[in-house]
Design a protein around this motif. Structure first.
Motif, PDB file in Angstrom:
ATOM      1  N   ALA A  37      75.961  85.492  51.068  1.00 57.18           N
ATOM      2  CA  ALA A  37      76.777  85.530  49.852  1.00 57.18           C
ATOM      3  C   ALA A  37      76.235  84.563  48.793  1.00 57.18           C
ATOM      4  CB  ALA A  37      78.228  85.201  50.175  1.00 57.18           C
ATOM      5  N   PHE A  38      75.455  83.571  49.218  1.00 54.96           N
ATOM      6  CA  PHE A  38      74.816  82.652  48.279  1.00 54.96           C
ATOM      7  C   PHE A  38      73.389  83.092  47.941  1.00 54.96           C
ATOM      8  CE2 PHE A  38      78.267  79.998  49.743  1.00 54.96           C
ATOM      9  CZ  PHE A  38      78.531  79.118  48.710  1.00 54.96           C
ATOM     10  N   GLY A  39      72.999  84.268  48.445  1.00 51.37           N
ATOM     11  CA  GLY A  39      71.677  84.798  48.130  1.00 51.37           C
ATOM     12  C   GLY A  39      70.574  84.376  49.093  1.00 51.37           C
ATOM     13  N   PRO A 102      64.229  79.663  42.534  1.00 53.54           N
ATOM     14  CA  PRO A 102      64.434  78.968  43.805  1.00 53.54           C
ATOM     15  C   PRO A 102      64.449  79.958  44.974  1.00 53.54           C
ATOM     16  CG  PRO A 102      66.425  78.866  42.457  1.00 53.54           C
ATOM     17  CD  PRO A 102      65.367  79.470  41.634  1.00 53.54           C
ATOM     18  N   ARG A 104      65.479  80.938  48.661  1.00 56.67           N
ATOM     19  CA  ARG A 104      66.577  80.601  49.579  1.00 56.67           C
ATOM     20  C   ARG A 104      66.408  81.415  50.856  1.00 56.67           C
ATOM     21  NH1 ARG A 104      69.180  80.672  44.334  1.00 56.67           N
ATOM     22  NH2 ARG A 104      70.629  78.927  44.071  1.00 56.67           N
ATOM     23  N   ILE A 138      67.041  70.461  41.202  1.00 58.29           N
ATOM     24  CA  ILE A 138      68.003  69.685  40.417  1.00 58.29           C
ATOM     25  C   ILE A 138      69.239  69.390  41.277  1.00 58.29           C
ATOM     26  CG2 ILE A 138      67.205  70.500  38.157  1.00 58.29           C
ATOM     27  CD1 ILE A 138      69.388  72.653  38.265  1.00 58.29           C
ATOM     28  N   PRO A 139      70.027  68.376  40.889  1.00 59.07           N
ATOM     29  CA  PRO A 139      71.177  67.972  41.714  1.00 59.07           C
ATOM     30  C   PRO A 139      72.133  69.129  42.023  1.00 59.07           C
ATOM     31  CG  PRO A 139      70.835  66.398  39.939  1.00 59.07           C
ATOM     32  CD  PRO A 139      69.871  67.511  39.701  1.00 59.07           C
ATOM     33  N   GLU A 140      72.220  70.096  41.085  1.00 60.76           N
ATOM     34  CA  GLU A 140      73.124  71.219  41.305  1.00 60.76           C
ATOM     35  C   GLU A 140      72.690  72.059  42.521  1.00 60.76           C
ATOM     36  OE1 GLU A 140      71.932  70.184  38.513  1.00 60.76           O
ATOM     37  OE2 GLU A 140      73.485  70.167  36.947  1.00 60.76           O
ATOM     38  N   TYR A 141      71.373  72.099  42.776  1.00 62.83           N
ATOM     39  CA  TYR A 141      70.906  72.821  43.963  1.00 62.83           C
ATOM     40  C   TYR A 141      71.128  71.988  45.229  1.00 62.83           C
ATOM     41  CZ  TYR A 141      68.729  76.313  40.907  1.00 62.83           C
ATOM     42  OH  TYR A 141      68.515  77.307  39.987  1.00 62.83           O
ATOM     43  N   LEU A 143      73.727  70.134  45.494  1.00 61.89           N
ATOM     44  CA  LEU A 143      75.153  70.405  45.670  1.00 61.89           C
ATOM     45  C   LEU A 143      75.373  71.698  46.446  1.00 61.89           C
ATOM     46  CD1 LEU A 143      78.167  69.805  44.787  1.00 61.89           C
ATOM     47  CD2 LEU A 143      77.710  71.304  42.824  1.00 61.89           C
ATOM     48  N   GLU A 144      74.505  72.682  46.226  1.00 63.14           N
ATOM     49  CA  GLU A 144      74.663  73.966  46.913  1.00 63.14           C
ATOM     50  C   GLU A 144      74.646  73.794  48.432  1.00 63.14           C
ATOM     51  OE1 GLU A 144      73.072  77.738  45.256  1.00 63.14           O
ATOM     52  OE2 GLU A 144      71.927  77.852  47.123  1.00 63.14           O
ATOM     53  N   ARG A 147      78.060  72.921  49.309  1.00 62.63           N
ATOM     54  CA  ARG A 147      78.948  74.077  49.131  1.00 62.63           C
ATOM     55  C   ARG A 147      78.751  75.085  50.269  1.00 62.63           C
ATOM     56  NH1 ARG A 147      77.591  76.829  44.313  1.00 62.63           N
ATOM     57  NH2 ARG A 147      79.631  77.847  44.364  1.00 62.63           N
ATOM     58  N   THR A 249      73.768  61.651  39.394  1.00 56.98           N
ATOM     59  CA  THR A 249      74.430  62.870  38.910  1.00 56.98           C
ATOM     60  C   THR A 249      75.157  63.570  40.064  1.00 56.98           C
ATOM     61  OG1 THR A 249      72.622  63.144  37.336  1.00 56.98           O
ATOM     62  CG2 THR A 249      74.037  65.067  37.719  1.00 56.98           C
ATOM     63  N   ILE A 253      79.159  64.363  40.599  1.00 59.48           N
ATOM     64  CA  ILE A 253      79.720  65.712  40.779  1.00 59.48           C
ATOM     65  C   ILE A 253      80.620  65.769  42.011  1.00 59.48           C
ATOM     66  CG2 ILE A 253      79.195  68.148  41.192  1.00 59.48           C
ATOM     67  CD1 ILE A 253      76.536  67.801  39.782  1.00 59.48           C
TER      68      ILE A 253
END
Lengths: 432, 432
Positions: A37-39, A102, A104, A138-141, A143-144, A147, A249, A253
């Motif tokens: 579901a996250f690819g 990216p 995955r 990046i920090p958002e990845y 974070l993934e 998640r 960062t 978050i």
């Protein structure tokens, strides 16, 4: 005299009987849904690898003491994979120019380590591996990863209070040991080694592991780290040349998430980790241990490829999965029991009709196992058999039933029999 | 100078990139559905076994020349499993008193053999194993193996003319060699060995393998077997003390099936086979080889257990599966392509809204991969990225969209953009 061979499996490995295997399938099937579901896309590698790919970067302890390493019949130095990340890095590097970022990927490899078998650790285990690779992570990845973990835990019914994701930055710890404690490179490596073992090793055993630094210094560092609740406190002490902007960062978050906590004592065992490291700790008082671990590795792929690629990922073993579910009472009843399969007890003499019934049931999506009997006395054992299989229903077909193209549907619990056509039987089974 | 490590996998083993892995998943997921419909339950064993369990019964060639065998760090003589049946027999024997019969189990182990890599044969492969065990196996349960195979082939789209199930009884061949050809035990063993290799070995190489019998006698036997179309002809020549009544029953049951054929030249390589043996042969002129094989083993479990239990089963490798599907054009397009995953290209600045959108899509069953950009110039590479992933749609969220809680849904092929609410976007994706 017949000499019989021993029936136990190889030491530290496991036999998966159907109930155990269904639990492993539950783990892999549900996990697969979550990560797809996250690819994330599936991959796998060989169980044997050339030894060199683990030599430099995995962990000295694992490679020198815990691998299954031998020379093959062609003289090659090989290792049964003790972990998946080096294989993953090799595979990404092999096609780095044509892959899309990216990237995955996920896998469920079986891994072997020659360890002393203990709770949550066996010589062979299966592991969910999820990794993300990009030219720049990046920090958002990052974070993934958290998640994904939260989504996985949720899928298996865990409450947010059942676990904590603890995270740290290895560079931050290293800078602290260097700048605040004035430790040299060898000493810092030893502190990492000791930190990784501190929670799972008896203090007097741990003390003997300290060689390059005094154990009291290590204890001081350990206390310092354990009392630090946020990265800011450590930054103060570090006065590092590095800014740790991305880590800051990420910390901001996740700061509102109760199940994600900064913990500078987390360092993880793999030497290829370069930045963020994290683990999931079970909060249950009887199972306070890491059940999943991962981190950021920015130099691993460049062992194989000119292209500069950063990576992050984690591994979750089936043994710690099982222990976690067991201790929190999260193993669903139906998983370990094959309740949906119907037993079809029938006479051999009417085989064509019996096979036709089995086909019709299967086409209607009903699993159906045959129990063929040569005589009526087989009936009792057949019923016992169905009960052991925990079937709710049993179908019985003898010459009379075959003659009239009917069957007997027995409800096991009430012993009630109904004479039905195949079509009507299917209706009952589909709704019952 | 940086020395880079080689990126190729260990010789004869494979890397499964996502397209390959999806095909393997298709094989295992669909096969699992088929065999579970017959009441088969999953199991697995360790990848390492004590060597002794393969020594007596697997096949001299495999154990002495083709196993990965070594001594572990504790001095144990171990083997990476070259096949699954001995592990299966050991596991059944370990709990023989408490298991329920007929026992039906399946597994998908990875197996290793040190062979010269060639078409359809690699050093590592995965194998579907299905086995049935009972105190007494009747012909109808042997028939179930053929029914399982036919159901499996059907599931993958094979026509009945695409393959043939060839079967024989090893005891019948043995009696023929003994009574009609007056061969001693060693000679008979050699004929079995040669027969198993006859179809896949050059005649002059095969000739060199003949040691205890003259090659012309072997050729005479081979011609005799190849010209026999039904068990009756062989029975005539055998005049055996054994009656082969069950085998006769099975032969009669299957005599009407065009895709099941008696073939007395089929003997299979495993020495533990005691009765029925069978294999599935691809009928395609460019792939005339056995893609699946199995047989009856009545003495294997008694190596481990006092209880007398008979067994039958087969193994189907993922390499021959893939070759079969490829040559018959049966690989479904959608299997190797991740068409259903949507790419979500978004600005880092509006992360909370982006994550909320991803969650909502996932909850609606839509897989969604994040592509975060720091600037507008990322957009082009994002679109290229989505195209490579073969996505039909792409979602774009920038500051404007986040501000109005909307998103842009781009149809990749037409480049058409629609500004939609999250709910409306989900509706389009679910129906599109």
């Amino acid at each position: 005299m017949t000499i019989r061979l021993a029936t136990q499996p190889y030491k530290g490995a496991r036999d998966f009987y159907p109930a155990d295997m269904r639990l492993r399938q539950y783990w892999s099937t549900q996990s697969q849904k979550v990560v797809e579901a996250f690819g994330y896309e599936p991959y796998d590698g060989p169980v044997l690898e050339r030894s060199e790919i683990f030599e430099a970067k995995t962990s000295e302890e694992i490679v020198s003491e815990q691998t299954y390493r031998f020379t093959d019949r062609g003289g090659r130095d090989v290792v049964i994979r003790p972990e998946m990340t080096p294989t993953f890095a090799r595979m990404v590097a092999a096609k780095s120019g044509e892959l899309i970022y990216p990237l995955r990927w996920y896998a469920f490899p079986n891994l072997l380590r020659y360890e002393r078998p203990q709770k949550g650790r066996l010589r062979e285990h299966w592991q969910l591996n999820c990794d993300l690779v990009a030219p720049k992570i990046i920090p958002e990845y990052e974070l993934e990863m958290f998640r994904l973990i939260i989504a996985l835990m949720q899928t298996f019914g865990a409450k947010p209070t059942d676990y904590v994701i603890r995270y740290n930055h290895r560079g931050l710890s290293d800078a602290l040991f260097k700048n605040a404690y004035r430790l040299n490179k060898g000493q810092r490596k030893e502190v990492f080694y000791l930190l990784d073992r501190a929670d799972k090793t008896e203090p007097d055993v741990l003390k003997k592991m300290a060689k390059d630094i005094s154990f009291s210094v290590f204890e001081k560092i350990h206390d310092h780290l354990k009392s630090s609740q946020n990265p800011g406190e450590i930054f103060q002490d570090v006065q590092s040349e590095t800014s740790f902007e991305d880590f800051n960062t990420l910390s901001q978050i996740v700061s509102e998430q109760p199940c994600i906590k900064f913990d500078p004592s987390i360092v993880r065992g793999f030497e290829y980790y370069t930045g963020l490291v994290f683990e999931v700790v079970d909060t249950h008082p009887d199972n306070r241990r890491a059940i999943l671990g991962g981190g950021r590795y920015d130099n691993l792929i460049s062992n194989f490829s000119k292209q500069s690629l950063q990576g992050i990922g984690f591994g979750w073993g089936d043994v710690t999965f099982r222990d976690f579910l067991n201790i929190h009472g999260l193993v669903p009843d139906e998983i370990t029991k094959p309740t949906k399969t119907v037993s079809l007890l029938a006479s051999r003499d009417v085989l064509p009709f019996v096979l036709q019934v089995q086909n019709q049931l299967q086409e209607a999506g009903i699993s159906c196992r045959l129990l063929l009997s040569e005589s009526d006395k087989m009936f009792k054992s057949g019923l016992k058999n169905a009960l052991k299989h925990l079937a709710k229903y049993m179908i019985i077909i003898g010459p009379d039933e075959a003659g009239s193209q009917k069957l007997v549907l027995k409800t096991i619990q009430t012993r009630e029999d109904k004479i039905l056509s195949v079509t009507d039987c299917i209706k009952v089974l589909q709704t019952g």
